[in-house]
Design a protein around this motif. Structure first.
Motif, PDB file in Angstrom:
ATOM      1  N   THR A 230       6.836  58.934  34.334  1.00 49.31           N
ATOM      2  CA  THR A 230       5.495  58.417  34.624  1.00 49.31           C
ATOM      3  C   THR A 230       5.166  57.283  33.672  1.00 49.31           C
ATOM      4  O   THR A 230       5.748  57.178  32.587  1.00 49.31           O
TER       5      THR A 230
ATOM      6  N   ARG B 274      -1.709  55.280  37.075  1.00 46.71           N
ATOM      7  CA  ARG B 274      -0.560  56.069  36.645  1.00 46.71           C
ATOM      8  C   ARG B 274       0.468  56.037  37.767  1.00 46.71           C
ATOM      9  O   ARG B 274       0.175  56.396  38.903  1.00 46.71           O
TER      10      ARG B 274
ATOM     11  N   TRP C 162       1.623  54.645  32.612  1.00 45.93           N
ATOM     12  CA  TRP C 162       0.282  54.111  32.811  1.00 45.93           C
ATOM     13  C   TRP C 162       0.386  52.594  32.677  1.00 45.93           C
ATOM     14  O   TRP C 162       0.982  52.084  31.730  1.00 45.93           O
TER      15      TRP C 162
END
Length: 142
Positions: A136, A128, A138
């Motif tokens: 953010t 992440r 992933w």
């Protein structure tokens, strides 16, 4: 797969201990977390401020061993090693180390490169990323 704190010294000791007589060359590769990430699509680069979580899916536990055995079958590898850290990691922390021990330098370089490339493509590792703007994302290992 090792999930504890790992250092190059740890890998070197482990690979040397597993090496067989006649092994002359070792090759290592350490991958650190960078402070830049490619934008989706590969255009611009964004500044990453932290990696609070680096996950390996449960199904990945046996994969590094399988990959190392596969590489050992393709090259004259006497001692393959792969360590991937999990948990909170900071920019610059080493996340993955691979090492091999072979009779000759060229074989060691080739086997080590194949080991890290195969790990990145086949082992389900996720991280992440947190960017300076608070966004953010992933991302997989590859």
């Amino acid at each position: 797969m090792e999930t504890k704190t790992a250092s190059t010294g740890t890998i070197r000791y482990w690979a040397a201990a597993r090496g067989a007589a006649g092994t002359a060359e070792e090759s290592y590769r350490a991958g650190a977390l960078a402070d830049r990430a490619d934008e989706q699509g590969g255009a611009a680069r964004r500044v990453v401020t932290e990696y609070p979580v680096h996950l390996v899916e449960p199904s990945a536990e046996a994969e590094p061993r399988r990959v190392a055995e596969e590489i050992a079958a393709q090259f004259p590898v006497r001692a393959p090693a792969a360590v991937h850290r999990t948990g909170p990691l900071a920019i610059g922390d080493v996340a993955v180390i691979t090492a091999v021990s072979c009779p000759h330098r060229a074989e060691a370089f080739a086997a080590c490169r194949k080991l890290i490339d195969t790990l990145k493509h086949e082992v389900p590792v996720w991280k992440r990323q947190i960017f300076t703007d608070g966004a953010t994302e992933w991302v997989g290992a590859c």
